[in-house]
Design a protein around this motif. Structure first.
Motif, PDB file in Angstrom:
ATOM      1  N   ARG A 184      71.529  72.889   5.505  1.00 46.57           N
ATOM      2  CA  ARG A 184      70.475  72.103   6.129  1.00 46.57           C
ATOM      3  C   ARG A 184      70.654  70.619   5.811  1.00 46.57           C
ATOM      4  NH1 ARG A 184      64.025  73.700   5.683  1.00 46.57           N
ATOM      5  NH2 ARG A 184      63.330  72.395   7.439  1.00 46.57           N
ATOM      6  N   ASP A 185      71.026  70.317   4.572  1.00 47.64           N
ATOM      7  CA  ASP A 185      71.286  68.926   4.202  1.00 47.64           C
ATOM      8  C   ASP A 185      72.486  68.362   4.960  1.00 47.64           C
ATOM      9  OD1 ASP A 185      69.261  68.134   2.319  1.00 47.64           O
ATOM     10  OD2 ASP A 185      70.135  69.538   0.893  1.00 47.64           O
ATOM     11  N   ALA A 186      73.545  69.157   5.091  1.00 47.55           N
ATOM     12  CA  ALA A 186      74.719  68.688   5.837  1.00 47.55           C
ATOM     13  C   ALA A 186      74.353  68.405   7.293  1.00 47.55           C
ATOM     14  CB  ALA A 186      75.834  69.722   5.756  1.00 47.55           C
ATOM     15  N   LYS A 187      73.566  69.287   7.872  1.00 50.06           N
ATOM     16  CA  LYS A 187      73.135  69.092   9.259  1.00 50.06           C
ATOM     17  C   LYS A 187      72.315  67.817   9.403  1.00 50.06           C
ATOM     18  CE  LYS A 187      70.645  71.425  13.018  1.00 50.06           C
ATOM     19  NZ  LYS A 187      69.882  72.651  13.402  1.00 50.06           N
ATOM     20  N   GLN A 188      71.450  67.545   8.404  1.00 49.52           N
ATOM     21  CA  GLN A 188      70.609  66.347   8.464  1.00 49.52           C
ATOM     22  C   GLN A 188      71.436  65.077   8.343  1.00 49.52           C
ATOM     23  OE1 GLN A 188      67.494  66.140   9.272  1.00 49.52           O
ATOM     24  NE2 GLN A 188      67.323  63.913   8.963  1.00 49.52           N
ATOM     25  N   VAL A 189      72.392  65.041   7.418  1.00 48.05           N
ATOM     26  CA  VAL A 189      73.242  63.855   7.278  1.00 48.05           C
ATOM     27  C   VAL A 189      74.070  63.648   8.548  1.00 48.05           C
ATOM     28  CG1 VAL A 189      75.158  62.840   5.988  1.00 48.05           C
ATOM     29  CG2 VAL A 189      73.293  63.958   4.768  1.00 48.05           C
ATOM     30  N   LEU A 190      74.577  64.728   9.122  1.00 52.35           N
ATOM     31  CA  LEU A 190      75.338  64.611  10.364  1.00 52.35           C
ATOM     32  C   LEU A 190      74.455  64.126  11.510  1.00 52.35           C
ATOM     33  CD1 LEU A 190      77.519  67.798   9.963  1.00 52.35           C
ATOM     34  CD2 LEU A 190      78.403  65.458  10.205  1.00 52.35           C
ATOM     35  N   HIS A 191      73.192  64.531  11.507  1.00 50.45           N
ATOM     36  CA  HIS A 191      72.252  64.018  12.513  1.00 50.45           C
ATOM     37  C   HIS A 191      72.054  62.518  12.338  1.00 50.45           C
ATOM     38  CE1 HIS A 191      68.673  63.467  14.965  1.00 50.45           C
ATOM     39  NE2 HIS A 191      68.065  62.953  13.908  1.00 50.45           N
ATOM     40  N   LEU A 192      71.892  62.062  11.100  1.00 50.27           N
ATOM     41  CA  LEU A 192      71.730  60.629  10.844  1.00 50.27           C
ATOM     42  C   LEU A 192      72.975  59.853  11.265  1.00 50.27           C
ATOM     43  CD1 LEU A 192      70.028  60.929   7.344  1.00 50.27           C
ATOM     44  CD2 LEU A 192      68.930  60.095   9.442  1.00 50.27           C
ATOM     45  N   TYR A 193      74.134  60.453  11.087  1.00 45.92           N
ATOM     46  CA  TYR A 193      75.384  59.829  11.521  1.00 45.92           C
ATOM     47  C   TYR A 193      75.447  59.753  13.046  1.00 45.92           C
ATOM     48  CZ  TYR A 193      80.309  59.943  12.978  1.00 45.92           C
ATOM     49  OH  TYR A 193      81.498  59.715  13.627  1.00 45.92           O
ATOM     50  N   ALA A 194      75.134  60.869  13.720  1.00 45.17           N
ATOM     51  CA  ALA A 194      75.232  60.894  15.177  1.00 45.17           C
ATOM     52  C   ALA A 194      74.138  60.067  15.841  1.00 45.17           C
ATOM     53  CB  ALA A 194      75.162  62.344  15.666  1.00 45.17           C
ATOM     54  N   ARG A 195      72.927  60.118  15.280  1.00 43.61           N
ATOM     55  CA  ARG A 195      71.776  59.453  15.916  1.00 43.61           C
ATOM     56  C   ARG A 195      71.707  57.964  15.593  1.00 43.61           C
ATOM     57  NH1 ARG A 195      68.272  57.078  17.860  1.00 43.61           N
ATOM     58  NH2 ARG A 195      66.109  57.644  18.359  1.00 43.61           N
ATOM     59  N   HIS A 196      72.030  57.597  14.356  1.00 44.84           N
ATOM     60  CA  HIS A 196      71.834  56.218  13.917  1.00 44.84           C
ATOM     61  C   HIS A 196      73.120  55.546  13.424  1.00 44.84           C
ATOM     62  CE1 HIS A 196      67.536  56.802  14.318  1.00 44.84           C
ATOM     63  NE2 HIS A 196      67.564  57.818  13.494  1.00 44.84           N
ATOM     64  N   GLY A 197      74.233  56.253  13.481  1.00 45.99           N
ATOM     65  CA  GLY A 197      75.491  55.651  13.042  1.00 45.99           C
ATOM     66  C   GLY A 197      75.604  55.463  11.551  1.00 45.99           C
ATOM     67  N   VAL A 198      74.887  56.274  10.769  1.00 47.35           N
ATOM     68  CA  VAL A 198      74.914  56.144   9.310  1.00 47.35           C
ATOM     69  C   VAL A 198      76.254  56.646   8.787  1.00 47.35           C
ATOM     70  CG1 VAL A 198      73.858  56.857   7.140  1.00 47.35           C
ATOM     71  CG2 VAL A 198      72.414  56.392   9.147  1.00 47.35           C
ATOM     72  N   ARG A 199      77.026  55.762   8.198  1.00 48.48           N
ATOM     73  CA  ARG A 199      78.356  56.115   7.703  1.00 48.48           C
ATOM     74  C   ARG A 199      78.480  55.996   6.180  1.00 48.48           C
ATOM     75  NH1 ARG A 199      79.347  54.237  12.858  1.00 48.48           N
ATOM     76  NH2 ARG A 199      80.973  55.355  14.021  1.00 48.48           N
ATOM     77  N   HIS A 200      77.496  55.392   5.530  1.00 45.94           N
ATOM     78  CA  HIS A 200      77.560  55.210   4.078  1.00 45.94           C
ATOM     79  C   HIS A 200      76.303  55.796   3.459  1.00 45.94           C
ATOM     80  CE1 HIS A 200      81.122  52.553   4.034  1.00 45.94           C
ATOM     81  NE2 HIS A 200      80.710  52.281   5.251  1.00 45.94           N
ATOM     82  N   VAL A 201      76.489  56.813   2.636  1.00 41.86           N
ATOM     83  CA  VAL A 201      75.359  57.575   2.099  1.00 41.86           C
ATOM     84  C   VAL A 201      75.448  57.595   0.581  1.00 41.86           C
ATOM     85  CG1 VAL A 201      74.151  59.794   2.106  1.00 41.86           C
ATOM     86  CG2 VAL A 201      75.338  59.016   4.182  1.00 41.86           C
ATOM     87  N   LYS A 202      74.463  56.991  -0.057  1.00 41.73           N
ATOM     88  CA  LYS A 202      74.356  57.066  -1.509  1.00 41.73           C
ATOM     89  C   LYS A 202      73.713  58.397  -1.879  1.00 41.73           C
ATOM     90  CE  LYS A 202      72.018  55.023  -5.499  1.00 41.73           C
ATOM     91  NZ  LYS A 202      70.984  54.061  -5.941  1.00 41.73           N
ATOM     92  N   ILE A 203      74.368  59.145  -2.768  1.00 39.07           N
ATOM     93  CA  ILE A 203      73.894  60.472  -3.168  1.00 39.07           C
ATOM     94  C   ILE A 203      73.250  60.381  -4.545  1.00 39.07           C
ATOM     95  CG2 ILE A 203      74.608  62.811  -3.778  1.00 39.07           C
ATOM     96  CD1 ILE A 203      74.629  62.320  -0.790  1.00 39.07           C
ATOM     97  N   ASP A 204      72.026  60.920  -4.657  1.00 40.87           N
ATOM     98  CA  ASP A 204      71.266  60.834  -5.900  1.00 40.87           C
ATOM     99  C   ASP A 204      70.508  62.138  -6.115  1.00 40.87           C
ATOM    100  OD1 ASP A 204      70.199  59.725  -8.174  1.00 40.87           O
ATOM    101  OD2 ASP A 204      69.072  58.154  -7.160  1.00 40.87           O
ATOM    102  N   ALA A 205      69.926  62.272  -7.309  1.00 36.77           N
ATOM    103  CA  ALA A 205      69.023  63.378  -7.678  1.00 36.77           C
ATOM    104  C   ALA A 205      69.704  64.740  -7.739  1.00 36.77           C
ATOM    105  CB  ALA A 205      67.826  63.442  -6.718  1.00 36.77           C
TER     106      ALA A 205
END
Length: 663
Positions: A402-423
């Motif tokens: 589910r997390d992978a799908k969400q990050v891929l959605h952010l990439y496809a929808r908003h062009g997010v290519r740099h993701v800081k991973i925390d917690a």
């Protein structure tokens, strides 16, 4: 330059042979097991192994079989972002298990990686749970931890070598940087008759034969020993001429163990650094526009998420564009959900999906138009959007898909290519596997366009060596508000890590030094004593992080940084495709230090930092001979060449010089 087509693997009678033009290993095959017989440096003709082994390598089970080993070979990019590698696998059925001995090479490196994979459950003894009481959690008020682990006593590699006049170096790396500021420690042994046994834990060891100058890097791709879900009592066991590398990290479910690399080199410590950095450059090669970028993040000014809004981020984009920022990253607060680090009380630090099914949607009040207007502004300024994200660690990272799908959605929808991973809370072997599946799913489906900055500031995480291919390590949180930021200490951590980790893999911060000067009374090394450009220069050989609200920094601050950033951008491709060597002394504010690039052809680059004190000049040996000229690209300095040495004069204390050496 050799390619994977120059690599080879074959079985001849009872011997398995694998190599490339630079390195070769041979193993005797006996009843389905492999016994080390040769480790050849083909550039010098030196064979490190002096007699055949009597203990099997790649062994975790006391099994033997009369079945033949089956050899398969592939040439591929094992991970989406890796260079092409040559992979050879020997498989054999042994009782209820299928054992897979997996070897990996790159065509142009004297390096061979090996790991064991077991297809079915094996019942290996050992802990699959990491002790976490009192561990730093990343919520910025927590206390340090104490941990223990047990040893499954398995063997990755075993061989006999000529130990006389050899030196062994153990390197220990420290994470959880919220509570640690000394990140690298080394211990060394001169091997000889009196050293009958040495047992060590760690990811990186160096073995050097002093008379010949031959050296060997032993690197395990795994979390640091104290953070492995399945640990071993000793990663390296040395008994006179017998060297054993242990710790597959397998639990009862089997699967793939940790990969152990041996990388050969010849020469001094700079060759050692070059060898280990070169391997990392194959595991994650530099890609222009994706790697080594200047990234901004507002969290360093301690507003946390209180200031985040569409209007505020539009100001950040405008200011960042003027300063030369490549990626404007929004930390915790862009999302609808509330975390425990929020300025708003009552948030969570785990169980994100359970707390709110729309946790990772853009915050409806702060971004009423979603992220679209911000993305449009970024595109106009040739910038990219970065976001903070926390994969859900609940139930051993059960929501990884589910997390992978969400990050891929952010990439496809908003062009997010740099993701800081925390917690992240990697408390079991299952969690470790699922976390890697999360990363690999996103990398594969984004075709390597998404890059991660995994945080090593707290919790139990893969760390510097665990999942090197996924991106850049976010090293530390430092704040002038908390009187915890000193530029020379950030430089010290970068300089210390760079002896082993390619600096491009390290996200290192510089701050707005016009804030909180009152917290550094009578301090000669206070941040305010450095020029803004000097602060950037101290991290520009890494992946730099503008850890402050750029729109609230003085215009003169932004302009000084921008002047250096423009020059740095013209040369960073050559810098980050080179080995980057630390030079000078360990940074302490009172000794000269710096970095110089090293490569076989082309120009070289260096940056040096003048400390406090009267000495205004510094010289260092160039990595290769034949330099024609030296040019100061930026900084209040002069430079000259003398007998294959660079001589630099820096005008004032706490200044710097950025130079290019032409060949």
């Amino acid at each position: 330059m050799p390619k994977t087509t120059d690599c080879y693997a074959r079985i001849e009678a009872d011997t398995f042979i694998i190599g490339n033009p630079l390195i070769e290993r041979r193993f005797r095959i006996e009843r389905g097991r492999l016994f080390a017989g040769a480790l050849l440096d083909k550039t010098t003709g030196r064979d490190w192994i002096v007699q055949p082994a009597s203990i099997a390598s790649l062994c975790a089970l006391p099994v033997e079989t009369d079945q033949s080993l089956q050899l398969s070979i592939t040439r591929a990019h094992e991970h989406t972002v890796e260079a092409e590698s040559f992979c050879a696998e020997l498989s054999v059925a042994a009782h209820s298990h299928t054992l897979r001995y997996q070897f990996k090479l790159f065509g142009d490196l004297p390096a061979i990686g090996m790991r064991l994979s077991i297809d079915s459950a094996i019942g290996t003894a050992g802990s699959d749970e990491v002790a976490t009481a009192n561990a730093p959690s990343g919520v910025e008020s927590d206390a340090p931890a104490a941990r223990n682990a047990v040893d499954p006593s398995d063997i990755i590699d075993h061989f006999h070598f000529d130990y006389l006049h050899c030196w062994l170096t153990e390197t220990r790396f420290v994470e959880q940087t919220d509570i640690h500021n000394n990140l690298v420690f080394e211990n060394r042994w001169s091997l000889g008759h009196s050293e009958k046994q040495i047992r060590l834990t760690g990811n990186v060891f160096y073995l050097e034969h002093r008379p010949s100058g031959a050296g060997m890097v032993m690197l395990k791709e795994s979390p640091s020993p104290q953070y492995r879900p399945v640990a071993c009592e000793a990663d390296l066991d040395l008994r006179l001429d017998q060297l054993t590398l242990r710790g597959h990290g397998l639990d009862q479910s089997g699967g793939a163990g940790y990969r152990q690399w041996i990388v050969l080199y010849n020469g001094d410590e700079t060759k050692r650094t070059g060898a280990i950095q070169s391997l990392q450059q194959r595991i994650r090669p530099y890609v222009e526009g994706r790697d080594g970028v200047l990234l901004s993040n507002t969290w360093g000014d301690r507003s946390r998420d209180a200031a985040i809004s569409e209007a505020f981020m539009q100001r950040e984009v405008a200011a960042g564009a003027a300063m030369g920022v490549d990626v404007a990253q929004i930390d915790d607060g862009w999302e609808k959900g509330i975390t425990a680090n929020s300025a708003t009380k009552g948030g969570v630090w785990n169980g994100f999906w359970a707390s709110d099914d729309q946790f990772w949607a853009p915050h409806p009040t702060r971004f009423p138009n979603s992220l679209d207007p911000l993305v449009q502004s970024l595109e106009k300024n040739r910038m990219q959007l970065g976001l903070w994200y926390a994969p859900d660690s609940s139930n051993d990272v059960a929501n990884w898909e589910r997390d992978a799908k969400q990050v891929l959605h952010l990439y496809a929808r908003h062009g997010v290519r740099h993701v800081k991973i925390d917690a992240v809370k990697m408390h079991s072997k299952l969690a470790e596997r699922r976390l890697e599946q999360f990363y690999d799913r996103v990398l594969a489906e984004s075709h390597g366009q998404v890059t991660f900055d995994p945080d090593v500031t707290a919790e139990i995480r893969p760390g510097y060596w665990g999942q090197m291919h996924v991106g850049t390590t976010f090293v530390e949180n430092r704040y002038t508000d908390w009187h915890s930021y000193w530029p020379h200490l950030t430089l010290r951590n970068l300089w210390s890590l760079a002896h082993h980790i390619h600096p491009m893999r390290l996200r290192m911060e510089f701050l707005n030094n016009t804030r909180n000067d009152d917290k550094y009374p009578n301090d000669p090394l206070a941040p305010s004593h450095y020029s803004p450009a000097a602060l950037f220069a101290m991290v520009m050989m890494s992946s730099p992080l503008a850890w402050f609200e750029i729109s609230n920094a003085p215009a003169d601050y932004r302009q000084q940084v921008a002047d250096l950033v423009r020059i740095w951008k013209r040369h960073r491709g050559e810098i980050f495709t080179s080995v980057i060597l630390p030079i000078g002394d360990e940074p302490d504010g009172y000794h000269w230090s710096g970095f110089v690039t090293s490569r076989a052809a082309g120009d070289l680059y260096a940056v040096v930092y003048r400390p406090l004190g009267e000495q205004s000049s510094f010289d260092f040996a160039l990595p290769r001979a034949g330099a024609r000229s030296i040019e100061v690209l930026h900084g209040p300095a002069k430079a000259s060449l003398q007998n294959d040495r660079a001589v630099l004069f820096v005008e004032h204390p706490l200044g710097y010089a950025f130079v290019r050496i032409a060949f």
